[in-house]
Design an enzyme around this catalytic site. Structure first.
Site, PDB file in Angstrom:
ATOM      1  N   ASP C 312      -2.643 -33.913  25.031  1.00 42.59           N
ATOM      2  CA  ASP C 312      -2.011 -32.645  24.704  1.00 42.59           C
ATOM      3  C   ASP C 312      -1.329 -32.782  23.365  1.00 42.59           C
ATOM      4  O   ASP C 312      -0.696 -33.794  23.080  1.00 42.59           O
ATOM      5  CB  ASP C 312      -0.960 -32.309  25.776  1.00 42.59           C
ATOM      6  CG  ASP C 312      -1.554 -31.380  26.815  1.00 42.59           C
ATOM      7  OD1 ASP C 312      -2.447 -30.604  26.455  1.00 42.59           O
ATOM      8  OD2 ASP C 312      -1.118 -31.466  27.984  1.00 42.59           O
ATOM      9  N   ASP C 349      16.028 -15.138  21.793  1.00 41.24           N
ATOM     10  CA  ASP C 349      14.828 -15.965  22.025  1.00 41.24           C
ATOM     11  C   ASP C 349      15.255 -17.393  22.342  1.00 41.24           C
ATOM     12  O   ASP C 349      15.710 -18.134  21.478  1.00 41.24           O
ATOM     13  CB  ASP C 349      13.960 -15.929  20.760  1.00 41.24           C
ATOM     14  CG  ASP C 349      12.639 -16.634  20.976  1.00 41.24           C
ATOM     15  OD1 ASP C 349      12.506 -17.322  22.010  1.00 41.24           O
ATOM     16  OD2 ASP C 349      11.760 -16.503  20.113  1.00 41.24           O
ATOM     17  N   PHE C 382       9.556 -11.139  24.519  1.00 42.36           N
ATOM     18  CA  PHE C 382       8.132 -11.319  24.205  1.00 42.36           C
ATOM     19  C   PHE C 382       7.292 -10.846  25.375  1.00 42.36           C
ATOM     20  O   PHE C 382       7.598 -11.131  26.532  1.00 42.36           O
ATOM     21  CB  PHE C 382       7.859 -12.811  23.943  1.00 42.36           C
ATOM     22  CG  PHE C 382       6.429 -13.080  23.622  1.00 42.36           C
ATOM     23  CD1 PHE C 382       5.973 -12.955  22.320  1.00 42.36           C
ATOM     24  CD2 PHE C 382       5.531 -13.446  24.606  1.00 42.36           C
ATOM     25  CE1 PHE C 382       4.648 -13.201  22.020  1.00 42.36           C
ATOM     26  CE2 PHE C 382       4.210 -13.701  24.307  1.00 42.36           C
ATOM     27  CZ  PHE C 382       3.773 -13.570  23.004  1.00 42.36           C
ATOM     28  N   ALA C 384       3.136 -10.211  26.688  1.00 41.69           N
ATOM     29  CA  ALA C 384       1.744 -10.539  26.363  1.00 41.69           C
ATOM     30  C   ALA C 384       1.047  -9.329  25.762  1.00 41.69           C
ATOM     31  O   ALA C 384       0.085  -9.471  25.015  1.00 41.69           O
ATOM     32  CB  ALA C 384       1.016 -11.000  27.612  1.00 41.69           C
ATOM     33  N   THR C 386       2.482  -6.762  23.763  1.00 43.06           N
ATOM     34  CA  THR C 386       2.840  -6.500  22.360  1.00 43.06           C
ATOM     35  C   THR C 386       2.730  -7.738  21.495  1.00 43.06           C
ATOM     36  O   THR C 386       2.566  -7.672  20.294  1.00 43.06           O
ATOM     37  CB  THR C 386       4.274  -5.987  22.261  1.00 43.06           C
ATOM     38  OG1 THR C 386       5.137  -6.999  22.781  1.00 43.06           O
ATOM     39  CG2 THR C 386       4.454  -4.710  23.053  1.00 43.06           C
ATOM     40  N   ARG C 387       2.832  -8.886  22.094  1.00 46.69           N
ATOM     41  CA  ARG C 387       2.842 -10.180  21.408  1.00 46.69           C
ATOM     42  C   ARG C 387       3.900 -10.190  20.297  1.00 46.69           C
ATOM     43  O   ARG C 387       3.684 -10.698  19.197  1.00 46.69           O
ATOM     44  CB  ARG C 387       1.446 -10.508  20.853  1.00 46.69           C
ATOM     45  CG  ARG C 387       0.451 -10.758  21.982  1.00 46.69           C
ATOM     46  CD  ARG C 387      -0.811 -11.353  21.486  1.00 46.69           C
ATOM     47  NE  ARG C 387      -1.559 -10.383  20.695  1.00 46.69           N
ATOM     48  CZ  ARG C 387      -2.364 -10.715  19.684  1.00 46.69           C
ATOM     49  NH1 ARG C 387      -2.498 -11.948  19.314  1.00 46.69           N
ATOM     50  NH2 ARG C 387      -3.021  -9.778  19.018  1.00 46.69           N
ATOM     51  N   MET C 388       5.036  -9.626  20.605  1.00 51.38           N
ATOM     52  CA  MET C 388       6.163  -9.597  19.665  1.00 51.38           C
ATOM     53  C   MET C 388       7.439  -9.745  20.473  1.00 51.38           C
ATOM     54  O   MET C 388       7.480  -9.488  21.665  1.00 51.38           O
ATOM     55  CB  MET C 388       6.229  -8.250  18.925  1.00 51.38           C
ATOM     56  CG  MET C 388       5.118  -8.013  17.926  1.00 51.38           C
ATOM     57  SD  MET C 388       5.483  -6.567  16.958  1.00 51.38           S
ATOM     58  CE  MET C 388       5.744  -5.336  18.222  1.00 51.38           C
ATOM     59  N   LYS C 400       9.545  -9.682  15.380  1.00 55.77           N
ATOM     60  CA  LYS C 400       8.818 -10.815  14.811  1.00 55.77           C
ATOM     61  C   LYS C 400       7.648 -11.124  15.746  1.00 55.77           C
ATOM     62  O   LYS C 400       7.742 -10.910  16.965  1.00 55.77           O
ATOM     63  CB  LYS C 400       9.717 -12.046  14.641  1.00 55.77           C
ATOM     64  CG  LYS C 400      10.128 -12.758  15.927  1.00 55.77           C
ATOM     65  CD  LYS C 400      10.841 -14.052  15.597  1.00 55.77           C
ATOM     66  CE  LYS C 400      10.793 -15.073  16.733  1.00 55.77           C
ATOM     67  NZ  LYS C 400      11.551 -14.694  17.925  1.00 55.77           N
ATOM     68  N   ASP C 523       0.530 -32.357  33.115  1.00 58.61           N
ATOM     69  CA  ASP C 523       1.673 -32.193  33.988  1.00 58.61           C
ATOM     70  C   ASP C 523       1.660 -30.850  34.721  1.00 58.61           C
ATOM     71  O   ASP C 523       2.140 -30.738  35.817  1.00 58.61           O
ATOM     72  CB  ASP C 523       2.993 -32.355  33.211  1.00 58.61           C
ATOM     73  CG  ASP C 523       3.022 -31.488  31.962  1.00 58.61           C
ATOM     74  OD1 ASP C 523       2.069 -30.739  31.737  1.00 58.61           O
ATOM     75  OD2 ASP C 523       4.021 -31.588  31.215  1.00 58.61           O
TER      76      ASP C 523
END
Lengths: 582, 191, 687
Positions: C312, C349, C382, C384, C386-388, C400, C523
């Site tokens: 990863d 955030d 945030f 999914a 608008t992805r902002m 942002k 994990d």
């Protein structure tokens, strides 16, 4: 060694190595079913044979079916050879009216020729009719060799194929090997040999008047000499090419009518090693990496050359006993010198020693000098070469597949030593392969050790020993080394044409052939079923000098550890005794 | 298995015909056309009689003939119907005895020297070796000359004529054909 | 687990091992190892011969027979000892684990909402039962947290004293039976039956109870058995050979049974035979000392063969998460303006990225979190869709997000994405960074550059892996451009960008179809399918129960680079076996030179020439060889336990080195050793 001797060796190796690539490449084409330049002539015959025998050449076999086919064919061969010997008295092509061969000798010879050993317990010219020589012995010279090559090819297919249980068709491999490889080569060689003076006739033995009459053992006067002749050249060509070695005459290739000139000697010598050496190239070509083939060939040569040197030096040094009598054993321009007992003048020391080493390195077993009369170290080398398992060139096909068994062991050890599950040519070597490779190495070893033990412990075994002291032990050890590894040469002093030796040696030959062949076929099947692993930087390369050294070491160590005690009680102690006699 | 045995039998029959029948017959046919002398045993004609084979040695023990290698064939030496070597190991007492016997025979016949070329004291592999080394011939030359009342040079000339060098100048060993040499000696004296 | 037991010869372990050496003389135990069983039978035979020599004249000194007998028994005992001491190390580890497995009372509840607990013994819990665990209590079984957050002391299994947080949902939801809740409470659902818990399996594993032979071990055992058989034949046939030798030479006596047995034991590959199982156990122990629990021995061996390593990106190759490194303002906007807006947009955030923006703003412009209550900010998390993310403040929408998302957003308000911003976005993306575009209302203010920081020293490790023949593949959710840049920077061989669980799985399958062996770490629950598919799958102990169940190893330290160590241990395991096999076989040469001349001294005195070591007497020669053969086992126990050193060099180089050390060394050492023992024996007058 003289300069000339060295030059002869250089010529021999030069010509041999020059032939490896073209012959090897041709054989690879034959076995992968590709077209060859002989297709126009042989193709129709091949197709006719498939039709007559009901063979579907596209139907491939599993390793079990392949093994069954090999065994079925060997069984039929054995029965035929046995029957022909037992009935030759009533059959044609028997100008000397030779009677039926005894049951035990027939058994021994039948086993011997079907296993590509060609051990001869009998004296040929006083035992076998022309018909037997041709229909039984010559035929087996071809097919037992072709069977060995077929098994090798399936092993190669095991490496090249993946996730399949099909490893080829035995009948196709057998027929193609015979038709495209053995027959054409034999034809050419046979005629070349006749040109040198090898006899090829169906006429009866020639009677000549001696220039000076002599007397026989009981004092009766002998005025004539009966010269045994026969269709020798055709049999000798294939006996060498197919690493068979069974002579037309009792003394094999030392007989002037079987090997008359130095040139015929060179041709036969080349024929002994030609196919086994070239098969290394075939192997590399078929697995798609020629370096793999050259590496195996290099390993073989790395053992061959030093051992040849030992025999040469030891034979050239001569016999101290004769030196004491005033024999001049020094090599000069006028004589070869050295230990000339049991050697022919035209071959001298160099060509006799080279032959002795080549014929035992390959599982050929023909001789052009009497190994029993070699100096202890000179005779140790041929014996040990057989004990190594007939893998230094070895028999056609069988030598290389035997060597690949050692390669599997070497790969396994080296894989462990670099911390990686061993893989050879992209195939992971697992427990099954180790088990089978161990069996293939173990069984011939066991036959030699146990056979010798039984023989020296029993009266029937020890009463026909000819030479006194440790040399007598060597005779028995040599016989079982030869039979157990399908070589066929002998320390011929041993009286081996007795029911005891005929049976025991016959058994050793059977085990030595099939208990190597079947494990090899099993490995071929198991490898073919595996996935092919691509090689990466973590893979140990198997074409490098390092791997060659390791492979040589494994062969030598196994051979030395298994036979050192026996050799110590035979040739080694004899050598020490001879040198103290000096 | 039954199927396999059937195929095995058929293949064996076919290959027997081909390799056991056709092949030797073809070789024989070609050989008799191309190399008739060799194919029949390289026989030496002397008049109407066959004097022997160029490739098969004969026993000699008279002083006036060159002697060849020792021969271990039975029941008499140079028995070309039953080839055999001595199979004496280097420590076998028979080896020493045979060499001693030959040595004293040579001495009795009038050949002696500080050393004797080893091929005169040892048995050949086949028991039929037609050759001896030039050294062995040279060693016997004085005896031949004496018993045949020839000059040693004449004998040496005959040896030279019967000597085969290395084949192609390199292969094998130089050697003298004993039967040919002895025939040449007889021929020489008849003339 | 205590890390203290790394000392090789703890006196307690030593004592136990010596006792076990004798208890292992049970024939049923011996039968498991064919090589040593053959030695065992040989020892019994010579014991009988010795007793016989006491009562009647056998022509052999009973002192000599006794000497051989004693040392043959020592050979067997030393082999037992080697195995016992390796097991001892495992047992010591297991013992410390067992301490935590005391009987626990579980508070079983009917469902999440139900807080009335029913006390039952932990052993009575079944899969699917729900239990509540409060501060100070021990977690009764392996399970999944379904509610609550708590700090848990897992030192019993990890040896790490710092407590870890366990909470429901996400990748930290799995708990292990036997660990202790320190604060707060957890409601867990039981996932394993009692007796089969993770702890139980760990104990069984380190105790060696479940140790099955691995494929290579089986193959090696076959080879050793074949060698043993060959030597058995060599020795057995030597008797008739010797009798025949006596007959033809007319002197001496046939070789005695004692000498034959001694010769056999010396020739048989006893060195590797005696140490084989110790090597295997020690390999497992080394793994547990590295705080990795292998759930099968096969996996350890497979680790040595790994061709491809899936790693990863986050946490393994790069430091944690991406961090903001630059503010790139649009034309007409100052950098400070941009920083302020970015700071505001990231206020709520809580992700590492968001925090790093605040940190950068503070560092560059001294901006601090302002009291915002009075202006009543409305935070937009945030999503999914608008992805902002961002904040609406004083009627201004500060956002942002990814460039496309923000572009759509400003367009809907009548704005546009200026060309200079668009090219800045491309520049950042090309250099491997992640561009976040910041907007206020319909105006685009600029770009924040987020960058992955590649861990120091990781490039060298990958170079090492390449030397070992292992290909590294980086797995990341990033876009291909970003992934390629980081891959180049970190020096991995390949990468999988925009990785989904399905993509990972199919990548592994593809490699496997090509015949390669794949290792990976994981994990999360979404790693489980890939872990199950991988040949060597290391689950992080901190990960979910599903991941742990799917893997075949668990790393208690949850350190993703541990795989490299595991590969080393796997390789060491094989190398130790291979090297000692080579050593063992090479030893035989010297032993022949010692024993053969001695055995045939009377029959063939000429063979004395083979006595290269010039040993003082035949009986001393044989005894010296036998003693050397026994002592070498003990001398090599530390090597067997520690393993042959592995260096990441090419396979050929490694083989050359090991052949030189163990092959050539194996040829020479016994010559010196046997001679030394012989000198010692004659000095003390025993020979």
């Amino acid at each position: 060694m003289t300069t000339n001797g060295l030059l002869q060796l250089v010529i021999f190796f030069g010509v041999l190595l020059a032939c490896v690539k073209p012959v090897g490449f041709y054989m690879a084409r034959v076995y992968s079913g590709s077209t060859t330049f002989l297709d126009r002539i042989i193709g129709p015959v091949e197709r006719l044979l498939y039709r007559l025998c009901g063979i579907d050449k596209t139907a491939e076999m599993t390793w079990r079916q392949y093994s069954t086919a090999v065994l079925a064919f060997s069984l039929m061969s054995f029965l035929t050879v046995y029957a022909l010997q037992r009935t030759q008295g009533w059959l044609p092509f028997n100008p000397e009216s030779l009677p039926a061969v005894s049951p035990d000798s027939s058994f021994n010879t039948a086993v011997s020729f079907t296993t590509n050993t060609n051990w001869q317990g009998y004296g040929s010219e006083i035992t076998m009719s022309y018909l037997t020589q041709m229909l039984a012995l010559t035929v087996q010279n071809f097919v037992s060799a072709a069977a060995g090559m077929a098994v090798l090819v399936t092993l190669i297919r095991g490496f090249t194929r993946h996730t399949t249980d099909a490893i080829g068709n035995f009948w196709v491999d057998l027929l193609r090997g015979t038709l495209y490889i053995l027959l054409p080569l034999s034809l050419v060689l046979a005629l070349a040999l006749v040109s040198q003076g090898v006899v090829q006739t169906f006429g009866s033995y020639q009677e000549v008047t001696l220039l000076e009459p002599t007397v026989d053992a009981v004092g009766a006067e002998i005025t004539t000499q009966t010269i045994a002749v026969g269709p020798a050249a055709s049999q000798i060509a294939i006996k060498q090419l197919g690493t068979n070695g069974g002579g037309f005459f009792n003394v094999n290739s030392s007989h002037p009518l079987e090997n008359p000139t130095p040139l015929s000697n060179l041709l036969q010598l080349l024929a002994i090693l030609l196919i086994p050496a070239a098969l290394c190239f075939t192997f590399g070509e078929m697995v798609g990496d020629r370096r793999q083939g050259w590496a195996v060939l290099a390993a073989m040569l790395a053992i061959f050359v030093p051992l040849l040197t030992i025999t040469l030096m030891s034979e050239q040094a001569g016999n101290p006993t004769l030196a004491q009598l005033g024999a001049d054993q020094l090599a000069t321009d006028l004589q070869p010198g050295g230990n000339m007992e049991g050697k022919e003048t035209r071959f001298g020391i160099v060509n006799s020693s080279l032959w002795a080493v080549a014929t035992t390195a390959a599982s050929n077993g023909s001789v052009n000098s009497m190994h029993d009369s070699y100096t202890p170290l000179g005779g140790l080398v041929p014996m040990w070469l057989m004990q190594l398992g007939e893998v230094i060139f070895g028999g056609v096909g069988s030598g290389l597949y035997g060597m690949l068994m050692f390669a599997i062991v070497a790969v396994f050890l080296s894989g462990l030593m670099v911390g990686r599950t061993p893989e050879y040519l992209g195939k992971k070597i697992g427990a099954f392969e180790m088990k089978m490779a161990s069996l293939a190495i173990l069984f011939p070893c066991a036959m030699v050790l146990v056979g010798t033990a039984v023989a020296v412990a029993s009266t029937s075994g020890s009463e026909t020993i000819f030479n006194p002291g440790p040399h007598g032990f060597s005779e028995v050890l040599y016989a079982f080394s030869s039979a157990g590894n399908n070589n066929g040469s002998a320390f011929a002093g041993l009286g081996a044409n007795t029911p005891f030796y005929n049976c025991l040696l016959g058994l050793a030959m059977l085990v030595g052939r099939f208990w190597v062949m079947l494990p090899v076929l099993a490995i071929a099947g198991s490898l073919a079923a595996k996935k092919t692993v691509p090689s990466g930087p973590g893979t140990l390369p198997t074409h490098t000098p390092l791997f060659v050294v390791l492979l040589v070491a494994v062969v030598i160590v196994v051979g030395a550890l298994s036979f050192f005690p026996a050799l110590a009680l035979g040739p080694i102690v004899e050598h020490l005794l001879t040198s103290t006699a000096r | 298995m039954i199927q396999q045995l059937r195929t095995a039998t058929l293949v064996l029959i076919a290959l027997t015909f081909l390799t056991g029948g056709v092949y030797p017959l073809v070789v024989t046919a070609i050989a008799h056309v191309a190399f008739p002398t060799q194919a029949n045993g390289s026989l030496i004609q002397r008049g109407a009689q066959i004097a022997g084979s160029e490739l098969i040695g004969q026993p000699f023990s008279r002083p006036e003939y060159f002697w060849g290698r020792l021969s271990a064939t039975a029941p008499f030496p140079y028995n070309a119907a039953a080839s055999s070597g001595s199979n004496f190991g280097p420590l076998h007492p028979g080896l020493k005895q045979a060499a001693e016997a030959r040595l004293s025979a040579l001495q009795a016949a009038g050949s002696s020297g500080k050393t004797v070329p080893v091929d005169l004291l040892t048995a050949s592999a086949s028991g039929l070796d037609p050759h001896i080394s030039p050294a062995a011939a040279e060693f016997q030359a004085p005896r031949i000359a004496a018993s045949r009342k020839m000059s040693e040079n004449a004998v040496r000339e005959l040896i030279r004529q019967s000597t085969e060098g290395r084949q192609l100048g390199i292969l094998g060993e130089p050697r003298v054909n004993v039967l040919r040499l002895n025939l040449a000696l007889d021929q020489h004296q008849m003339n | 687990m205590t890390k203290a037991s790394t000392k090789l010869f703890d006196s307690k372990i030593l004592g136990d091992a010596i006792r076990a050496s004798f208890s292992k003389l049970d024939p049923r135990v011996q039968l498991r190892n064919p090589v040593m069983f053959a030695v065992y039978l040989g020892s019994i035979l010579t014991t009988v011969l010795w007793l016989n020599s006491l009562s009647e004249a056998t022509g052999e000194s009973s002192m000599f027979v006794f000497g051989v007998t004693i040392w043959l028994w020592f050979t067997v005992l030393f082999a037992n000892f080697a195995e016992a001491i390796a097991e001892g190390h495992g047992k010591a580890q297991a013992a410390s684990l067992k301490k935590s497995r005391t009987t626990v009372i579980a508070r079983k509840i009917a469902n999440k909402a139900d807080r009335i607990a029913n006390e039952v013994p932990a052993n009575d819990l079944k899969i699917g039962d729900i239990a509540i665990v409060k501060a100070g209590e021990t977690i009764p079984a392996d399970g999944e947290v379904i509610e609550g957050v708590a700090s848990v002391d897992e030192s019993a299994i990890t040896g790490e004293s710092a407590p870890v947080v366990r909470e429901s949902g996400g990748d930290r939801s799995s708990v292990t039976g036997g660990t202790r809740v320190i604060s707060d409470w957890l409601i867990i659902q039981v996932k394993t039956l009692p007796g089969q818990s993770f702890l139980d399996r760990m104990i069984a594993m380190v105790e060696g109870a479940q140790r099955q032979k691995t494929p290579n071990e089986i193959a090696l055992a076959i080879l050793l058995a074949a060698l043993t058989l060959i030597f058995l034949l060599v020795v057995a046939t030597l008797l008739p050979y010797s009798i025949f030798g006596v007959e033809v030479s007319g002197q001496g006596k046939a070789i005695s049974l004692t000498v034959l047995v001694a010769l056999f034991v010396c020739l048989a590959p006893t060195t590797i035979g005696a140490l084989l199982s110790a090597i295997g156990i020690a390999g497992m122990n080394r793994l547990s000392q590295a705080n990795v629990i292998a759930l099968s021995g096969r996996a350890v061996e497979a680790a040595g063969d790994v061709d491809v390593l899936l790693l990863d990106k986050t946490g393994t190759i790069t430091l944690g998460n991406r961090q903001a490194t630059h503010f790139i303002p649009a034309a007409g906007t100052t950098e400070k303006e941009l920083a302020e807006a970015a700071h505001l947009a990231s206020m709520a955030d809580e992700t590492a990225e968001g925090r790093s923006i605040a940190v950068l703003a503070k560092k560059q412009f001294g901006l601090r979190g302002r009291e915002l209550e009075h202006i009543q900010p409305h935070f937009v998390p945030f999503s999914a869709r608008t992805r902002m993310s961002g904040v609406t403040l004083d009627g201004h929408e500060i956002r942002k997000g990814a460039a496309e998302a923000v572009e759509t957003h400003v367009r809907s308000l009548g704005g546009f994405l200026p060309e200079d911003v668009r090219s800045a976005v491309q520049v950042v993306a090309k250099s491997g960074g992640t561009p976040l575009v910041v907007s206020r209302d319909d105006k685009v203010l600029g770009v924040i550059e987020l960058k992955d920081i590649v861990k120091g020293g990781i490039k060298e490790r990958f170079a090492e892996l390449r030397q070992m023949g292992i290909k590294t593949v980086m797995i990341t959710g990033d876009n291909p451009l970003t992934a390629a840049t980081i891959a180049a920077e970190a020096g991995v061989d390949d990468f999988l960008a925009e990785a989904t669980p399905e993509a990972k799985l199919s990548l592994i399958r593809e490699y496997q179809k090509g015949g390669r062996l794949v290792a990976m770490t994981g994990d999360g629950t979404n790693d489980a399918p890939a872990l199950a598919q991988a040949d060597v799958a290391v689950a992080m102990n901190s990960g979910t129960q599903a991941a742990k169940e799917a893997g075949n190893m668990v790393d208690l330290d949850s350190n993703p680079t541990k795989l490299i160590e595991i590969v080393n241990i796997g390789k060491q395991l094989l190398m130790t076996r291979g090297s000692l096999t080579t050593f063992s076989i090479a030893n035989d040469v010297a032993k022949y030179f010692a024993i053969l001349p001695a055995a045939f001294a009377a029959t063939y005195p000429a063979l004395k020439a083979l006595d290269l070591m010039r040993l003082s007497s035949p009986s001393s020669a044989i005894l010296s060889a036998v003693i050397f053969n026994a002592l070498i086992i003990i001398a090599l126990v530390p090597l067997a336990l520690k393993g042959v050193a592995y260096r990441p060099v090419g396979a050929a180089q490694l083989l050359r080195n090991n052949l030189l050390v163990y092959g050539v060394g194996g040829l020479i050492v016994p010559f010196i050793g046997i001679k030394a023992i012989d000198l010692l024996l004659s000095a003390v007058g025993l020979a």
